[in-house]
Design an enzyme around this catalytic site. Sequence first.
Site, PDB file in Angstrom:
ATOM      1  N   ALA A 165       0.877  -0.950   0.262  1.00  0.00           N
ATOM      2  CA  ALA A 165      -0.141  -0.025  -0.034  1.00  0.00           C
ATOM      3  C   ALA A 165       1.262   1.421  -0.170  1.00  0.00           C
ATOM      4  O   ALA A 165       0.683   2.369  -0.453  1.00  0.00           O
ATOM      5  CB  ALA A 165      -0.881   0.077   1.421  1.00  0.00           C
ATOM      6  N   THR A 193       2.734  -7.484   2.059  1.00  0.00           N
ATOM      7  CA  THR A 193       2.461  -7.737   0.923  1.00  0.00           C
ATOM      8  C   THR A 193       3.958  -8.637   0.071  1.00  0.00           C
ATOM      9  O   THR A 193       3.739 -10.047  -0.628  1.00  0.00           O
ATOM     10  CB  THR A 193       3.056  -6.401   0.320  1.00  0.00           C
ATOM     11  OG1 THR A 193       2.317  -5.571   0.837  1.00  0.00           O
ATOM     12  CG2 THR A 193       2.646  -6.946  -1.567  1.00  0.00           C
ATOM     13  N   HIS A 391      -5.335 -19.107   8.551  1.00  0.00           N
ATOM     14  CA  HIS A 391      -4.909 -18.958   7.446  1.00  0.00           C
ATOM     15  C   HIS A 391      -4.585 -20.594   7.357  1.00  0.00           C
ATOM     16  O   HIS A 391      -4.610 -21.017   7.928  1.00  0.00           O
ATOM     17  CB  HIS A 391      -4.254 -18.534   6.496  1.00  0.00           C
ATOM     18  CG  HIS A 391      -3.723 -18.962   4.764  1.00  0.00           C
ATOM     19  ND1 HIS A 391      -3.857 -20.476   4.815  1.00  0.00           N
ATOM     20  CD2 HIS A 391      -4.342 -18.960   3.778  1.00  0.00           C
ATOM     21  CE1 HIS A 391      -4.139 -20.371   3.378  1.00  0.00           C
ATOM     22  NE2 HIS A 391      -4.531 -18.912   2.808  1.00  0.00           N
ATOM     23  N   ARG A 407      -5.439 -25.044  -4.182  1.00  0.00           N
ATOM     24  CA  ARG A 407      -6.749 -25.319  -3.837  1.00  0.00           C
ATOM     25  C   ARG A 407      -7.850 -25.089  -5.205  1.00  0.00           C
ATOM     26  O   ARG A 407      -8.195 -26.030  -5.535  1.00  0.00           O
ATOM     27  CB  ARG A 407      -7.184 -25.401  -2.232  1.00  0.00           C
ATOM     28  CG  ARG A 407      -6.334 -25.974  -1.101  1.00  0.00           C
ATOM     29  CD  ARG A 407      -8.035 -25.718   0.115  1.00  0.00           C
ATOM     30  NE  ARG A 407      -6.380 -23.979   0.758  1.00  0.00           N
ATOM     31  CZ  ARG A 407      -7.398 -23.035   1.058  1.00  0.00           C
ATOM     32  NH1 ARG A 407      -8.319 -23.072   1.549  1.00  0.00           N
ATOM     33  NH2 ARG A 407      -6.799 -22.637   1.754  1.00  0.00           N
ATOM     34  N   HIS A 531      -3.135 -14.579  10.764  1.00  0.00           N
ATOM     35  CA  HIS A 531      -3.072 -14.974   8.955  1.00  0.00           C
ATOM     36  C   HIS A 531      -3.266 -12.811   8.459  1.00  0.00           C
ATOM     37  O   HIS A 531      -2.032 -12.756   8.430  1.00  0.00           O
ATOM     38  CB  HIS A 531      -3.541 -15.737   7.987  1.00  0.00           C
ATOM     39  CG  HIS A 531      -3.297 -14.897   6.539  1.00  0.00           C
ATOM     40  ND1 HIS A 531      -1.925 -14.898   5.965  1.00  0.00           N
ATOM     41  CD2 HIS A 531      -4.101 -14.674   5.036  1.00  0.00           C
ATOM     42  CE1 HIS A 531      -1.708 -14.551   4.647  1.00  0.00           C
ATOM     43  NE2 HIS A 531      -3.645 -14.568   3.995  1.00  0.00           N
ATOM     44  N   GLU A 561      -3.674  -2.475   5.350  1.00  0.00           N
ATOM     45  CA  GLU A 561      -4.098  -3.450   6.728  1.00  0.00           C
ATOM     46  C   GLU A 561      -4.286  -2.896   7.479  1.00  0.00           C
ATOM     47  O   GLU A 561      -4.630  -3.368   8.923  1.00  0.00           O
ATOM     48  CB  GLU A 561      -3.037  -4.854   6.298  1.00  0.00           C
ATOM     49  CG  GLU A 561      -3.597  -6.420   8.041  1.00  0.00           C
ATOM     50  CD  GLU A 561      -2.549  -6.995   7.688  1.00  0.00           C
ATOM     51  OE1 GLU A 561      -3.116  -8.415   8.573  1.00  0.00           O
ATOM     52  OE2 GLU A 561      -1.964  -7.355   6.765  1.00  0.00           O
ATOM     53  N   VAL A 577      -4.733  -8.291  -1.763  1.00  0.00           N
ATOM     54  CA  VAL A 577      -3.792  -7.222  -2.778  1.00  0.00           C
ATOM     55  C   VAL A 577      -4.548  -6.577  -3.565  1.00  0.00           C
ATOM     56  O   VAL A 577      -4.218  -5.277  -3.605  1.00  0.00           O
ATOM     57  CB  VAL A 577      -2.715  -8.194  -3.352  1.00  0.00           C
ATOM     58  CG1 VAL A 577      -2.258  -7.854  -4.227  1.00  0.00           C
ATOM     59  CG2 VAL A 577      -2.396  -9.297  -3.110  1.00  0.00           C
TER      60      VAL A 577
END
Length: 597
Positions: A165, A193, A391, A407, A531, A561, A577
């Site tokens: 950011a 990031t 997470h 996944r 996470h 964040e 993101v």
Amino acid sequence: MKKLFSLFLVLTLVFSLAACGKKEKTPNTEQGQTPTEEAGASEGKFKPGTYEGTAKGFGGDIVATVVLSADRIEEITVVGDSETEGIGSVAIETLPALMVEKQTVNVDAVTSATVSSNAIIEAVTKALESGGVDVSALTAVEAGEVEKKEEILETDVVVIGAGGAGMTAAIDLKNAGINVIIVEKMPMVGGNTIKATGGMNAAETSVQAKLGIEDTVEQFVEDTMTGGYNVNNKDLVTVMAENSADAIDWLDSIGAPLPEVSFSGGATNKRIHRPEGGAGVGAYLVEKFSNNLDSLGIEVMLNTTATEILSENGAVTGIKAEGKEADYTIHAKAVILATGGFGANEELYTKYRPELKGYVTTNTPGATGDGIVMAEAIGANLVDIEQIQTHPTVEQTTSIMITESVRGGGAILVNQEGKRFTNELLTRDVVSDAIVKQEGNYSYIIFDQLLRDNLSAIEKYVENNITQQADTIEELAGLIGADSATLTETLMTWNEAVAAKNDKEFDRTTGMDNDITTGPFYAIKVAPGVHHTMGGVEINTSAEVIATTGTPIPGLFAAGEVTGGVHGANRIGGNAVADIVVFGRVAAASALKYMAK
């Protein structure tokens, strides 16, 4: 004449005695020592030279090179290319200099990088021992009281934090002709990031159109609100979704294209954009952003910690910061807060969620919540601060997060018995909860060579030795301790579901383009880890920080964040993101508008 002769005899005797005296002090040249070497050996505590040591790190060998003079450790260089960016790499950046400063290997490990830190210490220890040093006898040199300089700097905008950011905002500002300084407490850019692995969610993009993928901004908003249990601020979500396609084009314009699109948990359509070949999006973007900072000549003050946001008559006027050699007062017309969350600060996140005590974290060491504390000190309001996400697929010994794209590309989760137990692409909190309910509170993520060939992010897992590999499903079952017949039946049932596009067991409808039939086969043992912290300072749709009075704090903007409201009670993979790029640009645009008043 007799007097002159007598004087000659006296002088001859004097010179002879002097020569004898010198001869007695001549070193034993048969030992191969020069006077310099002997003096160094007798007067110094080390044998001068360059020495090397190797230890097993997080992802491979760590090699330390140590240069010794007669009296001190002069230089330590450490190479460990396989260590995780933003975690192990921080230890490599910081520990060698600290050891030289302290003149000992007895230094604290970097938070969240224990394996890499210990390997660095071990490699340096071996290097020193190869030079004959008794490492146990080394005592730390206490740094003398150094009087720091006080420096006053002037700029248009100061950005606190060199994560995604902050770098996004700085690039836009500089391109608009604005002078900007980035202050970053860590020794490198990237922040959290650099840990992002999946990609960036965006809807109605030029990339989707090219690939024939149908998606809408409205569906993006709906998925995000549903994923966040409608705790999100819908206005913020709408700004993110509506500006996401433009953000993808902007990334392309600065040399950071995301040309591939896949599914992610919680998304109705293929929406998560990623680099070519499926590389981890975080390290890729950090490299591209950093290149732009360099080419634009943006000043980045590393190892410099912002400590206070300054204000006058209710408006923000700059910051105070502490560096290694100087303390700074930076006067600015606007401040952009981009310090990230607090997922690496167990004391803080357990204050709001005590049940998370003891969880591993996927966060970089710098994610400690400093910006939230500074903003709160000048009256900023906090929202959703107790909303902390785990997470579901984190390798526990290394804290490596297995990207959602695994996944999304067709992998499944099985428990210790070898059975599936959930729809793998439900939201992160749901999948995390399903895993901790299994025996041992863990699961295995199962995939095949086809997925590995199509997703380069997997190579990092292989390099870091966290994968189990076998030529057959039966062999893989043996490696993970599952029943062979059960795991074989599980894979057969799943492959039939993929062929029929109908998962009767758990109603999975996405990430079913490919079955798991191409050997070799792989397994990674995973469990949840802390996470993302969804809460933080409150902002409006212009990224202005909102005070507890409900009004914007003039001159203070925030993105990423450090803010709350965008993700609600659960963040969908790929939205972090999107958040940092979209709101990084919004913060820059709003700061420009504010300064133009």
